[in-house]
Motif scaffolding. Structure first.
Motif, PDB file in Angstrom:
ATOM      1  N   ASN A  59       0.810  -1.207   0.000  1.00 20.78           N
ATOM      2  CA  ASN A  59       0.000   0.000   0.000  1.00 20.78           C
ATOM      3  C   ASN A  59       0.849   1.266   0.000  1.00 20.78           C
ATOM      4  OD1 ASN A  59      -2.561   1.275   0.018  1.00 20.78           O
ATOM      5  ND2 ASN A  59      -2.470   1.551   2.230  1.00 20.78           N
ATOM      6  N   ILE A  60       2.023   1.209   0.646  1.00 24.54           N
ATOM      7  CA  ILE A  60       2.842   2.419   0.781  1.00 24.54           C
ATOM      8  C   ILE A  60       4.049   2.427  -0.137  1.00 24.54           C
ATOM      9  CG2 ILE A  60       2.119   2.775   3.168  1.00 24.54           C
ATOM     10  CD1 ILE A  60       4.772   1.626   4.067  1.00 24.54           C
ATOM     11  N   LYS A  61       4.368   1.303  -0.777  1.00 21.87           N
ATOM     12  CA  LYS A  61       5.497   1.225  -1.715  1.00 21.87           C
ATOM     13  C   LYS A  61       6.777   1.726  -1.052  1.00 21.87           C
ATOM     14  CE  LYS A  61       2.469   2.003  -5.690  1.00 21.87           C
ATOM     15  NZ  LYS A  61       2.168   2.900  -6.856  1.00 21.87           N
ATOM     16  N   PHE A  62       7.100   1.143   0.090  1.00 23.76           N
ATOM     17  CA  PHE A  62       8.254   1.575   0.872  1.00 23.76           C
ATOM     18  C   PHE A  62       9.475   0.738   0.518  1.00 23.76           C
ATOM     19  CE2 PHE A  62      10.763   1.012   4.813  1.00 23.76           C
ATOM     20  CZ  PHE A  62      11.210   2.322   4.947  1.00 23.76           C
ATOM     21  N   ASN A  63      10.612   1.389   0.263  1.00 24.71           N
ATOM     22  CA  ASN A  63      11.835   0.676  -0.087  1.00 24.71           C
ATOM     23  C   ASN A  63      12.574   0.273   1.187  1.00 24.71           C
ATOM     24  OD1 ASN A  63      13.952  -0.441  -1.512  1.00 24.71           O
ATOM     25  ND2 ASN A  63      15.026   1.511  -1.766  1.00 24.71           N
ATOM     26  N   GLY A  64      12.195  -0.848   1.714  1.00 21.22           N
ATOM     27  CA  GLY A  64      12.771  -1.338   2.954  1.00 21.22           C
ATOM     28  C   GLY A  64      11.840  -2.352   3.574  1.00 21.22           C
TER      29      GLY A  64
END
Length: 320
Positions: A59-64
């Motif tokens: 949902n947030i497309k977070f790189n980690g």
């Protein structure tokens, strides 16, 4: 086959995601068998957490890594699920005491009301001195009823952190871990778990479109979520809506443990502690709590680890 479906409702400020973890979830449980299986309620909780963490990461497309934790004062001291940017996931728990069949979240983690839910965002390429973002909320939901479901807690969390209405349906057994997320899109600006917030309090609960879609989503039963395929679920729930679907994504089970990371953790114990374990047991065995992989170190390995001049790991190194 593990799959995650993203979709939008045409003409409405509402988005949705549906995840079904099958092969990966069964592999996760099978790996855990090597160090002893969790009680059935704990396995179900971890399945819901794995599905929820995967949904939130997508949902947030977070790189980690997005790390979902619940901890409290019941027999389940800690349960954790991690989902990375490639949608690989893993989950484990620390259980001390008996967890009876059919135990709900309250009995497992929140016996005296001290339970907490934390979500941590740990960047893949963290800058020097940069700390992961973490949000923590009490283990309760917004609905006026006893706490029984993880979904209540996470809906409350996302309302606080993103200031967006969210409806979440989760279910898991030993074959499938699944979840459906429905969320109102922000009217303006960008809201996400990393702390970028634009105040939309005046919009909370006011979207008729979201309320209608959320009501439909709430009719989905756990049995349906676990047994029906994604196409059938979306068709049955939203047959009167114009649903724009995207190409499905493929989550998978994966563990980031390695001999190098375990060796670093062993070095953090110090030579005296390592030699003490060797004297007592003859070798050192360290098992990964997530995947069950066993790592063995003998006296030669320990001697090489602490030989002067060799690179030694920092004391803060951790298997996780």
């Amino acid at each position: 086959m593990d799959e995650l479906h993203k979709f939008l409702f045409e003409g409405l400020p509402v988005r949705g995601m549906l995840v079904r973890l099958t092969d990966g979830w069964r592999e996760s449980l099978a790996r855990r068998e090597t160090v002893g299986p969790f009680p059935p309620p704990v396995r179900a909780l971890l399945g819901e957490m794995a599905a929820a963490a995967t949904l939130m990461q997508a949902n947030i497309k977070f790189n980690g890594s997005l790390i979902l934790q619940v901890f409290g004062d019941g027999p389940v001291k800690l349960a954790v699920a991690e989902a990375r940017s490639d949608l690989s996931f893993r989950a484990t728990a620390k259980v001390i005491g008996e967890v009876p069949d059919g135990a709900q979240l309250e009995a497992m983690l929140n016996v005296h009301g001290k339970g907490r839910c934390a979500i941590t965002l740990d960047p893949q390429d963290r800058l020097p001195g940069q700390q992961p973002y973490q949000g923590v909320v009490p283990l309760h939901g917004d609905r006026r009823e006893p706490l029984q479901q993880l979904s209540q807690v996470l809906e409350h969390y996302m309302l606080q952190s993103e200031q967006l209405d969210t409806r979440l349906v989760l279910a898991a057994n030993d074959e499938v871990a699944a979840g459906l997320l429905i969320q109102r899109l922000p009217i303006q600006g960008e809201n996400n778990l990393s702390g970028i917030n634009v105040a939309n309090e005046d919009q909370i609960g006011q979207s008729e479109g979201f309320n209608r879609i959320a009501h439909l989503a709430a009719t989905l039963t756990a049995a349906e979520l676990l047994t029906l395929d994604a196409n059938t679920i979306l068709r049955r729930l939203f047959w009167e809506e114009q649903v724009l679907r995207f190409e499905p994504l493929a989550p998978s089970f994966a563990c980031s443990c390695s001999r190098t990371r375990v060796r670093a953790m062993l070095g953090g114990l110090g030579r005296e502690e390592a030699d003490s374990i060797l004297a007592e047991r003859g070798n050192i065995e360290i098992g990964c709590e997530f995947c069950g992989q066993q790592y063995h170190f003998d006296a030669v390995d320990v001697g090489e680890l602490f030989t002067p001049g060799r690179d030694q790991p920092p004391a803060s190194a951790s298997l996780q």
